[in-house]
Scaffold this active site. Structure first.
Site, PDB file in Angstrom:
ATOM      1  N   GLY A 157       0.800  -1.233   0.000  1.00 51.39           N
ATOM      2  CA  GLY A 157       0.000   0.000   0.000  1.00 51.39           C
ATOM      3  C   GLY A 157       0.825   1.271   0.000  1.00 51.39           C
ATOM      4  O   GLY A 157       0.324   2.342   0.359  1.00 51.39           O
ATOM      5  N   LYS A 158       2.073   1.186  -0.426  1.00 51.89           N
ATOM      6  CA  LYS A 158       2.946   2.372  -0.447  1.00 51.89           C
ATOM      7  C   LYS A 158       2.409   3.432  -1.409  1.00 51.89           C
ATOM      8  O   LYS A 158       2.296   4.598  -1.068  1.00 51.89           O
ATOM      9  CB  LYS A 158       4.378   1.989  -0.882  1.00 51.89           C
ATOM     10  CG  LYS A 158       5.038   0.953   0.003  1.00 51.89           C
ATOM     11  CD  LYS A 158       6.444   0.643  -0.468  1.00 51.89           C
ATOM     12  CE  LYS A 158       6.515   0.014  -1.849  1.00 51.89           C
ATOM     13  NZ  LYS A 158       5.820  -1.266  -1.979  1.00 51.89           N
ATOM     14  N   THR A 159       2.085   2.987  -2.630  1.00 54.48           N
ATOM     15  CA  THR A 159       1.606   3.950  -3.627  1.00 54.48           C
ATOM     16  C   THR A 159       0.252   4.519  -3.216  1.00 54.48           C
ATOM     17  O   THR A 159       0.006   5.718  -3.355  1.00 54.48           O
ATOM     18  CB  THR A 159       1.544   3.298  -5.020  1.00 54.48           C
ATOM     19  OG1 THR A 159       2.858   2.829  -5.343  1.00 54.48           O
ATOM     20  CG2 THR A 159       1.108   4.276  -6.083  1.00 54.48           C
TER      21      THR A 159
ATOM     22  N   GLU B 108       8.585   4.598  -6.153  1.00 53.06           N
ATOM     23  CA  GLU B 108       9.557   3.576  -6.575  1.00 53.06           C
ATOM     24  C   GLU B 108      10.995   4.095  -6.402  1.00 53.06           C
ATOM     25  O   GLU B 108      11.862   3.896  -7.273  1.00 53.06           O
ATOM     26  CB  GLU B 108       9.315   3.154  -8.039  1.00 53.06           C
ATOM     27  CG  GLU B 108       7.910   2.630  -8.316  1.00 53.06           C
ATOM     28  CD  GLU B 108       7.624   1.263  -7.689  1.00 53.06           C
ATOM     29  OE1 GLU B 108       8.560   0.636  -7.106  1.00 53.06           O
ATOM     30  OE2 GLU B 108       6.469   0.818  -7.754  1.00 53.06           O
TER      31      GLU B 108
END
Ligand code: ADP
Ligand code: MG
Length: 195
Positions: free
Chosen positions: A26-28, A94
């Site tokens: 769930g970083k993005t 990224e």
């Protein structure tokens, strides 16, 4: 959840936030959530990503849930400084694919008064710190580690396991090539591979 600290930007000094974790953690999504709130606050936002990340789209940052935002692909982190001149909030997705110069670049941006939100994989498929991420974690004011769901046990996952056979550090891919695993399942998968 993270609370915006926009007031402190008033003194001309910014800060660095790092969002890290495995693939599918769930970083993005979290980067997009923060950017969306900054947009509501009418701040000027610019998102960057490494040119080599062409998985879903050349220009957009896209999450696994298909949420997206326009971004500028760059190959050299130094270019980010010039391209950020008119903006208050800088998002970088990224980040693990950039070289170590990203660390100084993020510091410079924060010193120039910008809020810098960096998102990236903290570990590679071997479980080792990935690219500039460990140094970014060290210099950030705020660090958020998010977790995925282990594809095998349903428990918390913090590792990215490569399903296909390749030893290249960078191999772009999605669920066909990678899965999120817990520490226990990651160890199991890597021991079975070797024997
Ligand atoms: P990241 O940028 O960390 O790779 P994204 O923000 O793009 O992750 O996507 C997160 C989304 O991926 C989740 O909201 C969920 O819908 C989906 N997803 C797919 N596989 C998993 C998993 N194993 N654990 C958690 N979420 C997953
Ligand atoms: Mg992502």
């Amino acid at each position: 959840m993270f609370l915006e600290r926009s007031m402190s930007q008033a003194d001309g000094i910014g800060w660095i936030e790092v969002i890290c974790g495995s693939m599918f953690s769930g970083k993005t999504e979290e980067l997009l959530r923060r950017v969306k709130r900054a947009k509501i606050a009418k701040q000027k936002i610019k998102i960057f990503k490494p040119k080599k990340d062409v998985r879903y789209d050349k220009k957009k940052v896209i999450s696994h849930d298909q949420n997206s935002i326009k971004s500028k692909p760059v190959s050299n982190p130094r270019k980010i400084i010039k391209l950020s001149e008119k903006f208050e909030v800088i998002g970088i997705d990224e980040a693990q694919f950039f070289d170590d110069s990203l660390v100084d670049v993020c510091n410079e941006l924060a010193n120039l008064g910008k809020r810098v939100i960096v998102s990236g994989l903290d570990m590679d498929f071997k479980g080792k710190p990935f690219g500039p991420m460990p140094n970014l974690l060290a210099i950030a004011e705020y660090v958020t580690k998010v977790h995925a769901v282990c594809s095998k046990s349903g428990k918390m996952a913090s590792y990215t396991h490569r399903i296909v056979d390749s030893d290249d550090l960078i191999l772009l891919g999605d669920t066909k090539k990678y899965q999120a695993l817990s520490r226990k399942e990651f160890i199991k998968s890597n021991t079975t591979k070797k024997t």
